[in-house]
Design a protein around this motif. Sequence first.
Motif, PDB file in Angstrom:
ATOM      1  N   LEU A   1      -1.285  -8.262   0.563  1.00 52.69           N
ATOM      2  CA  LEU A   1      -2.176  -9.267   1.097  1.00 52.69           C
ATOM      3  C   LEU A   1      -2.190 -10.465   0.462  1.00 52.69           C
ATOM      4  O   LEU A   1      -2.294 -10.631  -1.125  1.00 52.69           O
ATOM      5  CB  LEU A   1      -3.631  -8.552   0.799  1.00 52.69           C
ATOM      6  CG  LEU A   1      -4.110  -7.792   2.041  1.00 52.69           C
ATOM      7  CD1 LEU A   1      -3.277  -6.619   2.415  1.00 52.69           C
ATOM      8  CD2 LEU A   1      -5.502  -7.453   2.086  1.00 52.69           C
ATOM      9  N   THR A   2      -1.867 -11.659   0.868  1.00 46.91           N
ATOM     10  CA  THR A   2      -1.757 -12.848   0.426  1.00 46.91           C
ATOM     11  C   THR A   2      -2.313 -13.781   1.193  1.00 46.91           C
ATOM     12  O   THR A   2      -3.186 -13.631   2.136  1.00 46.91           O
ATOM     13  CB  THR A   2      -0.289 -13.236   0.223  1.00 46.91           C
ATOM     14  OG1 THR A   2       0.043 -14.479  -0.710  1.00 46.91           O
ATOM     15  CG2 THR A   2       0.562 -13.271   1.332  1.00 46.91           C
ATOM     16  N   ILE A   3      -2.381 -15.172   0.718  1.00 46.21           N
ATOM     17  CA  ILE A   3      -3.067 -16.168   1.778  1.00 46.21           C
ATOM     18  C   ILE A   3      -1.675 -17.244   2.103  1.00 46.21           C
ATOM     19  O   ILE A   3      -0.503 -17.176   1.671  1.00 46.21           O
ATOM     20  CB  ILE A   3      -3.820 -17.358   0.736  1.00 46.21           C
ATOM     21  CG1 ILE A   3      -3.001 -17.740  -0.461  1.00 46.21           C
ATOM     22  CG2 ILE A   3      -4.907 -16.118   0.401  1.00 46.21           C
ATOM     23  CD1 ILE A   3      -3.946 -18.666  -1.342  1.00 46.21           C
TER      24      ILE A   3
ATOM     25  N   PHE B   1       3.917  -9.208   4.782  1.00 43.81           N
ATOM     26  CA  PHE B   1       2.649 -10.048   4.106  1.00 43.81           C
ATOM     27  C   PHE B   1       1.795 -10.204   5.219  1.00 43.81           C
ATOM     28  O   PHE B   1       1.872 -10.509   6.330  1.00 43.81           O
ATOM     29  CB  PHE B   1       3.512 -11.266   3.827  1.00 43.81           C
ATOM     30  CG  PHE B   1       4.516 -11.327   2.742  1.00 43.81           C
ATOM     31  CD1 PHE B   1       4.310 -11.164   1.476  1.00 43.81           C
ATOM     32  CD2 PHE B   1       5.896 -11.117   3.176  1.00 43.81           C
ATOM     33  CE1 PHE B   1       5.362 -10.814   0.477  1.00 43.81           C
ATOM     34  CE2 PHE B   1       6.674 -11.105   2.243  1.00 43.81           C
ATOM     35  CZ  PHE B   1       6.692 -10.902   0.834  1.00 43.81           C
ATOM     36  N   VAL B   2       0.499 -10.102   4.878  1.00 43.95           N
ATOM     37  CA  VAL B   2      -0.755 -10.189   5.474  1.00 43.95           C
ATOM     38  C   VAL B   2      -1.420 -11.152   5.112  1.00 43.95           C
ATOM     39  O   VAL B   2      -2.050 -11.521   4.142  1.00 43.95           O
ATOM     40  CB  VAL B   2      -1.594  -8.505   5.359  1.00 43.95           C
ATOM     41  CG1 VAL B   2      -2.703  -8.817   6.120  1.00 43.95           C
ATOM     42  CG2 VAL B   2      -0.769  -7.613   5.421  1.00 43.95           C
ATOM     43  N   LEU B   3      -1.837 -12.223   6.391  1.00 42.82           N
ATOM     44  CA  LEU B   3      -2.697 -13.367   6.227  1.00 42.82           C
ATOM     45  C   LEU B   3      -3.636 -13.454   7.061  1.00 42.82           C
ATOM     46  O   LEU B   3      -3.763 -12.639   8.216  1.00 42.82           O
ATOM     47  CB  LEU B   3      -1.686 -14.519   6.462  1.00 42.82           C
ATOM     48  CG  LEU B   3      -0.289 -14.701   5.779  1.00 42.82           C
ATOM     49  CD1 LEU B   3       0.566 -15.767   6.411  1.00 42.82           C
ATOM     50  CD2 LEU B   3      -0.210 -14.557   4.451  1.00 42.82           C
TER      51      LEU B   3
ATOM     52  N   ILE C   1       5.599 -11.010   8.567  1.00 48.84           N
ATOM     53  CA  ILE C   1       4.467 -11.289   8.299  1.00 48.84           C
ATOM     54  C   ILE C   1       3.391 -10.768   9.587  1.00 48.84           C
ATOM     55  O   ILE C   1       3.620 -10.882  10.672  1.00 48.84           O
ATOM     56  CB  ILE C   1       4.135 -13.025   8.537  1.00 48.84           C
ATOM     57  CG1 ILE C   1       4.904 -13.536   7.172  1.00 48.84           C
ATOM     58  CG2 ILE C   1       2.621 -13.598   8.555  1.00 48.84           C
ATOM     59  CD1 ILE C   1       5.040 -15.105   6.939  1.00 48.84           C
ATOM     60  N   ILE C   2       2.084 -10.398   9.126  1.00 48.72           N
ATOM     61  CA  ILE C   2       1.114 -10.151   9.958  1.00 48.72           C
ATOM     62  C   ILE C   2      -0.005 -11.090   9.780  1.00 48.72           C
ATOM     63  O   ILE C   2      -0.533 -11.547   8.642  1.00 48.72           O
ATOM     64  CB  ILE C   2       0.618  -8.760   9.460  1.00 48.72           C
ATOM     65  CG1 ILE C   2       1.939  -7.532   9.771  1.00 48.72           C
ATOM     66  CG2 ILE C   2      -0.534  -8.421  10.553  1.00 48.72           C
ATOM     67  CD1 ILE C   2       1.302  -6.389   9.369  1.00 48.72           C
TER      68      ILE C   2
ATOM     69  N   ASP D   1      -1.417  -6.084  -3.973  1.00 50.90           N
ATOM     70  CA  ASP D   1      -1.634  -7.419  -4.474  1.00 50.90           C
ATOM     71  C   ASP D   1      -0.293  -8.105  -4.376  1.00 50.90           C
ATOM     72  O   ASP D   1       0.725  -7.470  -4.671  1.00 50.90           O
ATOM     73  CB  ASP D   1      -2.261  -7.490  -5.690  1.00 50.90           C
ATOM     74  CG  ASP D   1      -3.890  -6.874  -5.386  1.00 50.90           C
ATOM     75  OD1 ASP D   1      -4.401  -6.887  -4.350  1.00 50.90           O
ATOM     76  OD2 ASP D   1      -4.461  -6.842  -6.684  1.00 50.90           O
ATOM     77  N   ASP D   2      -0.368  -9.390  -4.509  1.00 51.75           N
ATOM     78  CA  ASP D   2       0.931 -10.110  -4.467  1.00 51.75           C
ATOM     79  C   ASP D   2       1.450 -10.436  -5.971  1.00 51.75           C
ATOM     80  O   ASP D   2       2.388 -11.117  -6.287  1.00 51.75           O
ATOM     81  CB  ASP D   2       0.796 -11.593  -3.601  1.00 51.75           C
ATOM     82  CG  ASP D   2      -0.263 -12.409  -4.212  1.00 51.75           C
ATOM     83  OD1 ASP D   2      -0.762 -12.054  -5.270  1.00 51.75           O
ATOM     84  OD2 ASP D   2      -0.419 -13.694  -3.449  1.00 51.75           O
TER      85      ASP D   2
END
Length: 307
Positions: A67-69, A97-99, A121-122, A162-163
Amino acid sequence: MHMAVKSSKPNRRRFIFSCFVFIFFLCVFASINQVRFNGILKFGRFALSNESLPTNEEEVRILISVLTIPDQYLRRHFLRLVYGTQTYEGAKVDVKFVLCNLTKEDQKVMVGLEIMRYNDIIILNCTENMNKGKTSTFFTTLPDIFNGVGPYPPYHYVMKADDDTYVRLNSLVMSLRPLPREDLYYGFVIPCGSMDPFKHYMSGMGFVVSWDIVEWIHGSDIPKKHVEGPEDKVFGDWMRWGRRGNNRYNAKWYMYNYPDPPSVCSHQLWNDTIAVHLLKNQDKWIRTLTFFNHTHPLNPSKMYHTC
């Protein structure tokens, strides 16, 4: 003169009866504590030795969701290098990677390029947040994305990470292979001083659940009614209220926080590590990767001189 010899049969009967009662109560105790005992035993055997454990013959499928931005472009590129250069056996591991929704033109272009190049990427239909439902949206969305594509289940395990966490993939695979593939909840137990996986919940640094729990989150009203709050604590509430995650495995102290600054949740780096958390800057990442000789497999070449 013959002395009377007292028969030992009554004593023998009492001894046998006492043994029977003792074994009966042991069985009852073991039955009550079966889930906890099995969890501690299996994970302890993995953690404390390199003995080969009974494994599922089928290749284990693991989804690691970071989970990241959207604006963390450089962090994602760095993590692609970290995860893409690791080796492991007997598993299929995908890192995504989840945005939440993209809100700026540059994000749409830059993230679009990442998707075209890496397809890792999701993007969820949510507003970017930490403790207001992003984790809930992620787990709720997963079955819609992956069910019906390829084998079932698409993944045996899903890890939320976490990233700023370094997950050592081979160690993770080895620890998961002998574990149940249903109703599993695995990670670093909170509070930090506890070793009881049934105490509270697993830290958000990186917890793992089996696919059936993902599907339960998708269909249950419990997560829908409780989305706000520290995301790892909220997730633990779901498990407790829904009586899920009965196969619980505490990966402490093979998952831990980086040792600087020292805390009750941290210790020095050691070889059997599964995950290191709180790598907040490049210096901590470099020290960690150096400790684990991450670039040791670099092949000699006339094209570079690294000494």
